[in-house]
Design a protein around this motif. Structure first.
Motif, PDB file in Angstrom:
ATOM      1  N   UNK A 122       0.816  -1.203   0.000  1.00  0.00           N
ATOM      2  CA  UNK A 122       0.000   0.000   0.000  1.00  0.00           C
ATOM      3  C   UNK A 122       0.856   1.261   0.000  1.00  0.00           C
ATOM      4  N   UNK A 123       0.246   2.335  -0.425  1.00  0.00           N
ATOM      5  CA  UNK A 123       0.928   3.622  -0.464  1.00  0.00           C
ATOM      6  C   UNK A 123       1.419   4.037   0.920  1.00  0.00           C
ATOM      7  N   UNK A 124       0.688   3.667   1.970  1.00  0.00           N
ATOM      8  CA  UNK A 124       1.079   4.126   3.312  1.00  0.00           C
ATOM      9  C   UNK A 124       2.471   3.667   3.704  1.00  0.00           C
ATOM     10  N   UNK A 125       2.862   2.443   3.346  1.00  0.00           N
ATOM     11  CA  UNK A 125       4.191   1.959   3.747  1.00  0.00           C
ATOM     12  C   UNK A 125       5.278   2.665   2.945  1.00  0.00           C
ATOM     13  N   UNK A 126       4.971   3.015   1.706  1.00  0.00           N
ATOM     14  CA  UNK A 126       5.924   3.767   0.888  1.00  0.00           C
ATOM     15  C   UNK A 126       6.144   5.147   1.497  1.00  0.00           C
ATOM     16  N   UNK A 148      -6.680   8.731   5.084  1.00  0.00           N
ATOM     17  CA  UNK A 148      -6.125   9.129   6.375  1.00  0.00           C
ATOM     18  C   UNK A 148      -4.971   8.220   6.788  1.00  0.00           C
ATOM     19  N   UNK A 149      -5.009   6.959   6.384  1.00  0.00           N
ATOM     20  CA  UNK A 149      -3.917   6.035   6.706  1.00  0.00           C
ATOM     21  C   UNK A 149      -2.594   6.474   6.093  1.00  0.00           C
ATOM     22  N   UNK A 150      -2.663   7.047   4.909  1.00  0.00           N
ATOM     23  CA  UNK A 150      -1.451   7.540   4.251  1.00  0.00           C
ATOM     24  C   UNK A 150      -0.927   8.769   4.990  1.00  0.00           C
ATOM     25  N   UNK A 187      -6.293  12.430  14.895  1.00  0.00           N
ATOM     26  CA  UNK A 187      -7.294  11.882  15.811  1.00  0.00           C
ATOM     27  C   UNK A 187      -7.032  10.411  16.078  1.00  0.00           C
ATOM     28  N   UNK A 188      -6.708   9.660  15.027  1.00  0.00           N
ATOM     29  CA  UNK A 188      -6.400   8.240  15.208  1.00  0.00           C
ATOM     30  C   UNK A 188      -5.225   8.063  16.162  1.00  0.00           C
ATOM     31  N   UNK A 189      -4.171   8.857  15.988  1.00  0.00           N
ATOM     32  CA  UNK A 189      -3.004   8.738  16.856  1.00  0.00           C
ATOM     33  C   UNK A 189      -3.347   9.035  18.306  1.00  0.00           C
TER      34      UNK A 189
END
Length: 193
Positions: A122-126, A148-150, A187-189
């Motif tokens: 996924x883009x988030x890990x990149x 939001x994950x990214x 907010x997630x954090x």
């Protein structure tokens, strides 16, 4: 449940192998845990078994650094499941240590499915790894794959490329979308932290 209800999954009541149970036990003495994992593999336990969750993913989810290191040394494959478990670690020290171990495994070519994992990742890990070139390519090739994950990954990015990555996303999705995702990520954090 390992790590408390916050870390539960649908598989928490599933039957577990000895490697699974060892991977989840982050409170065990490090030397004894390493010894037990090595003995289990010596007696034909498979560090890549295809149960509900592989031992490496369980070790990551449990934030068990000793189990992560030992399983990797015993041939556990870094796969999408292990990378997905990494996404939910908010402790910077633990996340960076595991990311470093995964990166080293990729660089040594010890992961049988490295190319497939990297292609499908996924883009988030990149973004979290700070890879500007790969992020540009992924956004060009796949278009609207940010969320939001990214932006959570961008908040956790340890390289000095945060501003460049943010600029690329603003250019692609607009300031309003990026700001909204940034607020969701913050907010997630706070909630998960």
């Amino acid at each position: 449940r390992p790590g408390g209800p916050r870390f539960s999954t649908d598989f928490d009541d599933a039957p577990r192998s000895c490697l699974d149970l060892l991977a989840l036990n982050r409170f065990a003495d490090s030397k004894q845990l390493e010894f037990a994992l090595k003995k289990a593999v010596e007696y034909n336990a498979d560090p890549n078994h295809s149960g509900y969750e592989k031992p490496l993913a369980l070790a990551v989810r449990a934030r068990n650094l000793t189990a992560v290191n030992t399983l990797l040394s015993l041939g556990a494959t870094v796969d999408r499941q292990a990378l997905a478990a990494l996404r939910y670690i908010s402790d910077v020290r633990v996340r960076h240590e595991i990311e470093g171990k995964f990166l080293a495994a990729f660089q040594r070519g010890e992961c049988a499915s490295t190319l497939k994992v990297l292609k499908d990742v996924s883009l988030w890990i990149i973004v979290q790894s700070g890879n500007v070139k790969a992020a540009k390519k992924r956004l060009k090739d796949q278009g609207n794959s940010a969320d939001a994950g990214v932006l959570l990954a961008l908040r956790r990015c340890r390289d000095g490329d945060k501003q460049e990555l943010r600029r690329i996303m603003v250019e692609k999705f607009g300031e309003r979308s990026v700001a909204g995702w940034s607020a969701e990520a913050a907010t997630y954090e706070l909630v998960a932290g």
